[in-house]
Design a protein around this motif. Structure first.
Motif, PDB file in Angstrom:
ATOM      1  N   HIS B 117       0.490  -1.399   0.327  1.00 25.50           N
ATOM      2  CA  HIS B 117       0.076  -0.201  -0.062  1.00 25.50           C
ATOM      3  C   HIS B 117       0.807   1.181   0.319  1.00 25.50           C
ATOM      4  N   ALA B 118       1.496   2.088  -0.787  1.00 28.89           N
ATOM      5  CA  ALA B 118       2.129   3.503  -1.414  1.00 28.89           C
ATOM      6  C   ALA B 118       2.422   3.216  -2.969  1.00 28.89           C
ATOM      7  N   ARG B 119       0.827   4.086  -3.049  1.00 28.71           N
ATOM      8  CA  ARG B 119       0.488   4.114  -4.130  1.00 28.71           C
ATOM      9  C   ARG B 119       1.945   4.793  -5.355  1.00 28.71           C
ATOM     10  N   GLN B 120       2.354   5.765  -5.290  1.00 31.25           N
ATOM     11  CA  GLN B 120       3.112   5.909  -5.676  1.00 31.25           C
ATOM     12  C   GLN B 120       4.952   5.104  -6.431  1.00 31.25           C
ATOM     13  N   ALA B 121       4.909   4.538  -4.702  1.00 34.29           N
ATOM     14  CA  ALA B 121       6.178   3.792  -5.348  1.00 34.29           C
ATOM     15  C   ALA B 121       5.960   2.078  -5.822  1.00 34.29           C
ATOM     16  N   GLU B 122       4.780   2.268  -5.411  1.00 37.08           N
ATOM     17  CA  GLU B 122       4.228   1.294  -6.853  1.00 37.08           C
ATOM     18  C   GLU B 122       3.770   1.142  -7.797  1.00 37.08           C
ATOM     19  N   ASP B 123       3.696   2.990  -7.857  1.00 40.35           N
ATOM     20  CA  ASP B 123       3.514   2.609  -9.457  1.00 40.35           C
ATOM     21  C   ASP B 123       5.020   3.458 -10.568  1.00 40.35           C
ATOM     22  N   GLN B 124       5.963   3.809 -10.123  1.00 42.01           N
ATOM     23  CA  GLN B 124       7.422   3.203  -9.638  1.00 42.01           C
ATOM     24  C   GLN B 124       7.962   2.129 -10.272  1.00 42.01           C
ATOM     25  N   PHE B 125       7.138   1.373  -9.402  1.00 42.43           N
ATOM     26  CA  PHE B 125       7.603   0.048  -9.374  1.00 42.43           C
ATOM     27  C   PHE B 125       7.513  -1.192 -10.802  1.00 42.43           C
ATOM     28  N   VAL B 126       6.178  -0.421 -11.358  1.00 40.29           N
ATOM     29  CA  VAL B 126       5.622  -0.901 -12.563  1.00 40.29           C
ATOM     30  C   VAL B 126       6.548  -0.440 -13.519  1.00 40.29           C
ATOM     31  N   ARG B 127       7.122   0.847 -13.405  1.00 43.23           N
ATOM     32  CA  ARG B 127       7.182   1.812 -15.001  1.00 43.23           C
ATOM     33  C   ARG B 127       8.826   1.213 -15.090  1.00 43.23           C
ATOM     34  N   GLU B 128       9.633   1.045 -13.629  1.00 49.00           N
ATOM     35  CA  GLU B 128      10.827   0.629 -13.513  1.00 49.00           C
ATOM     36  C   GLU B 128      10.673  -0.924 -14.427  1.00 49.00           C
ATOM     37  N   GLY B 129       9.217  -2.098 -14.836  1.00 53.81           N
ATOM     38  CA  GLY B 129       9.763  -2.955 -15.406  1.00 53.81           C
ATOM     39  C   GLY B 129       9.363  -3.792 -14.495  1.00 53.81           C
ATOM     40  N   TYR B 130       9.807  -3.363 -13.248  1.00 53.79           N
ATOM     41  CA  TYR B 130       9.731  -4.593 -12.266  1.00 53.79           C
ATOM     42  C   TYR B 130       8.722  -5.874 -11.823  1.00 53.79           C
ATOM     43  N   GLY B 131       7.658  -5.133 -12.319  1.00 57.19           N
ATOM     44  CA  GLY B 131       6.189  -5.374 -11.901  1.00 57.19           C
ATOM     45  C   GLY B 131       5.686  -5.328 -13.336  1.00 57.19           C
ATOM     46  N   SER B 132       4.709  -6.677 -13.279  1.00 58.80           N
ATOM     47  CA  SER B 132       4.157  -6.650 -14.944  1.00 58.80           C
ATOM     48  C   SER B 132       2.976  -5.302 -15.160  1.00 58.80           C
ATOM     49  N   TYR B 133       2.123  -5.688 -13.838  1.00 60.00           N
ATOM     50  CA  TYR B 133       0.198  -4.736 -13.635  1.00 60.00           C
ATOM     51  C   TYR B 133       0.841  -5.241 -12.314  1.00 60.00           C
ATOM     52  N   ARG B 134      -0.397  -3.533 -12.141  1.00 63.27           N
ATOM     53  CA  ARG B 134      -1.207  -3.543 -10.875  1.00 63.27           C
ATOM     54  C   ARG B 134      -2.184  -3.531 -10.852  1.00 63.27           C
ATOM     55  N   ARG B 135      -2.832  -3.845  -9.683  1.00 60.44           N
ATOM     56  CA  ARG B 135      -4.475  -4.384  -9.892  1.00 60.44           C
ATOM     57  C   ARG B 135      -5.177  -3.714  -7.973  1.00 60.44           C
ATOM     58  N   THR B 136      -5.448  -2.907  -8.001  1.00 57.36           N
ATOM     59  CA  THR B 136      -6.044  -2.997  -6.815  1.00 57.36           C
ATOM     60  C   THR B 136      -6.865  -3.925  -6.087  1.00 57.36           C
ATOM     61  N   VAL B 137      -6.791  -3.932  -4.613  1.00 61.24           N
ATOM     62  CA  VAL B 137      -7.390  -5.469  -4.440  1.00 61.24           C
ATOM     63  C   VAL B 137      -8.859  -4.390  -3.168  1.00 61.24           C
ATOM     64  N   MET B 138      -8.071  -3.536  -2.304  1.00 63.04           N
ATOM     65  CA  MET B 138      -8.973  -3.290  -1.349  1.00 63.04           C
ATOM     66  C   MET B 138      -8.235  -2.438  -0.724  1.00 63.04           C
ATOM     67  N   ALA B 139      -9.417  -1.610   0.109  1.00 64.23           N
ATOM     68  CA  ALA B 139      -8.935   0.236   0.322  1.00 64.23           C
ATOM     69  C   ALA B 139      -9.234  -0.081   2.251  1.00 64.23           C
ATOM     70  N   ASN B 140      -8.979   0.315   3.210  1.00 59.70           N
ATOM     71  CA  ASN B 140      -9.476   0.881   4.151  1.00 59.70           C
ATOM     72  C   ASN B 140      -8.814   2.942   4.181  1.00 59.70           C
TER      73      ASN B 140
END
Lengths: 230, 317
Positions: B117-140
């Motif tokens: 749960h760290a949206r900016q870091a997650e997007d960067q993770f995908v942008r850098e190519g380490y993650g293939s894609y991202r899906r939202t799972v849940m929130a609070n």
């Protein structure tokens, strides 16, 4: 809140309850500690005996290093092995990180200096006349050496027991290299860390009491082994 | 295995035989002891090598998931994973760490998928190519918890920034995770938005997980930023109260990201994709929504996070 009594009754409930998750935790602890201690015994005892028997340049230095390594912090060993087993590391292709095997390797490194250094100390504390007497009674050098070794047997067992105590109670290596995965790499100590983090202090304490009970059982077994061969 | 033991006995039997010829008193007993010990150790070793070998054998059906302490320590994963494991014949190994460390081990290729749960870091993770894609799972949501008597007088404030400014201004004790976790990243963002750089005797960094940090805040009568799930899970033993809540800034969204097969060929893409499919499936979403502790629901399904920018496709650049 009486945390201590809650911990004690919790420990009893765990020990008598045979909860499968709990049994797995104890099994992982015992399996991993037993394997790593066995490996340490098989490697460190010969090394200790060699160092005690031979005279070579830098021998004092080697002993000093072994004694120093006895106070190796578990987290440092964890980091070191982690950096090698990670996919980025030297042995990354083996995929060993977060497995029991990784825990065994880390604990082996922890136990090695203890078993080796205590073996050296035991062998050096022996009466050297045992060796010369055996020779004068007509024993071959090999037989004389075995005689010396048999004199040292209790000290060597004590060294191995000390190594077992160290790895059985450590948490740094198990946490970093095992990853505290439920029913796979969760040992008693990492479970204690988890429950403490969760604020379940009584359950953490209960697991601590369980750890001591298991250690006691292991030592009773060893004592029985000793008695059978007086 | 039995063969190995027999070979061992034969070898030691030979040794014992050779020694008996020398007829030395007490010697046999010593050797017998050494022999017994060695054999015990050997049997143990052989048995355990078998265990480790077997262990390595079925690793193809093991999926490694690195996740945050808030999803694991609350018991959510123990609630939603067993059904998936059983249906797919996949064993999920959960490694529970902070978001920062979860991403670090994923970058190294040591896990197959992360739930963080760290949206900016997650997007960067995908942008850098380490993650293939991202899906939202849940929130609070995050809340600021603090002592019941609220010495800073921030209770009920709607705007987090104003509350933080007042805490800093009055030098009221505040406990930070200080560990690069998702919660810590969020806290840093909130402070950055106020223009205050928190430091001084009132600002304590625990460097520990959420539950331990809550314990520290509780013992010190301090304020603390915490995700609602962790707060509820620990509320029984805490004296801390909810002080600030309801600011849209405090939304806490969890995303799942499979590690890219192109970057880290060792990852199990098929299993990771199966897990993502399960997490976003209506059935699992319902289980997440219904998961409760102390009579309170901890997470909202992904649909509740729609105000957030949605999913990220790694190949859409």
């Amino acid at each position: 809140m009486d945390m201590l009594s809650e911990g004690l009754s919790g420990a009893l409930r765990l020990l008598l309850g045979f909860d499968p998750d709990f049994t797995a935790i104890v099994a992982v602890s015992v399996l991993v500690a037993f394997t790593s201690t066995s490996l340490a015994a098989l490697t460190a005892v010969p090394v200790g005996v060699l160092i005690a028997q031979r005279r070579f340049p830098g021998r004092g230095g080697v002993i000093a290093v072994l004694n120093t390594l006895m106070s190796l912090p578990t987290v440092v060993v964890g980091l070191l092995v982690y950096s090698m087993l990670s996919r980025n590391g030297l042995f990354g292709s083996l995929g060993l990180l977060y497995t029991r095997t990784a825990m065994v390797i880390g604990q082996w490194i922890l136990a090695f200096p203890i078993v080796a250094a205590l073996t050296v100390a035991t062998m050096e504390g022996l009466d050297t006349r045992v060796h010369s007497t055996a020779i004068s009674l007509g024993a071959s050098p090999m037989q004389a050496f075995l005689r010396l070794l048999s004199e040292a047997r209790f000290g060597i067992v004590a060294a191995v027991v000390a190594g077992f105590g160290r790895v059985f109670a450590e948490v740094g290596v198990s946490m970093m290299l095992g990853g505290n995965i439920k029913t796979y790499t969760r040992s008693i100590t990492t479970a204690i860390a988890l429950e403490t983090n969760r604020g379940e202090f009584a359950l953490g304490l209960a697991l601590g009491i369980v750890l001591l009970t298991v250690a006691l059982l292991v030592n009773i077994l060893l004592a029985l082994l000793k008695r059978r061969t007086p | 295995m039995t063969l190995g033991v027999m070979v061992l006995w034969r070898r030691f039997g030979f040794l014992a035989g050779a020694l008996s010829r020398d007829n030395q008193d007490g010697f046999m007993k010593a050797m017998e002891f050494t022999e017994k010990t060695l054999v015990t150790v050997m049997i143990g070793l052989i048995a355990l090598c078998t265990v480790h070998a077997a262990d390595a054998g079925d690793r193809s059906r093991v999926l490694r998931l690195a996740t945050t302490t808030s999803t694991y320590e609350t018991g959510l994963l123990d609630h939603i994973l067993p059904l998936f494991e059983q249906r797919q014949n996949i064993k999920v190994h959960v490694i529970s760490v902070g978001t920062g460390k979860a991403m670090a081990v994923a970058r190294a290729g040591d896990v197959d998928v992360i739930l963080v749960h760290a949206r900016q870091a997650e997007d960067q993770f995908v942008r850098e190519g380490y993650g293939s894609y991202r899906r939202t799972v849940m929130a609070n949501d995050f809340i600021i918890a603090g002592p019941a008597d609220d010495p800073a007088g921030v209770k009920g404030m709607r705007e987090t920034g104003a509350a933080l400014r007042r805490l800093a201004g009055g030098q009221h004790l505040f406990v930070s995770r200080g560990d690069d976790s998702g919660t810590h990243k969020k806290e840093s963002q909130l402070w950055a938005a106020t223009g205050i750089r928190p430091q001084g005797k009132w600002y304590l960094e625990s460097g520990q997980g959420m539950s331990s940090t809550l314990t520290v805040a509780d013992e010190k009568n301090a304020y603390v930023l915490v995700d609602r799930a962790s707060y509820i899970a620990n509320s029984k033993r805490l004296r801390l109260h909810v002080i600030v809540e309801g600011d849209p800034e405090l939304l806490n969204v969890y995303g799942v990201i499979p590690v890219s097969h192109e970057r880290r060929p060792s990852v199990k893409t098929m299993l990771a994709d199966a897990l993502v499919d399960w997490l976003v499936s209506p059935e699992c979403q319902k289980m997440i929504e219904e998961f409760a502790l102390e009579g309170e629901r901890l997470f909202k399904p992904a649909s509740a996070a729609e105000t957030d920018a949605g999913d990220t496709d790694g190949h859409a650049e």
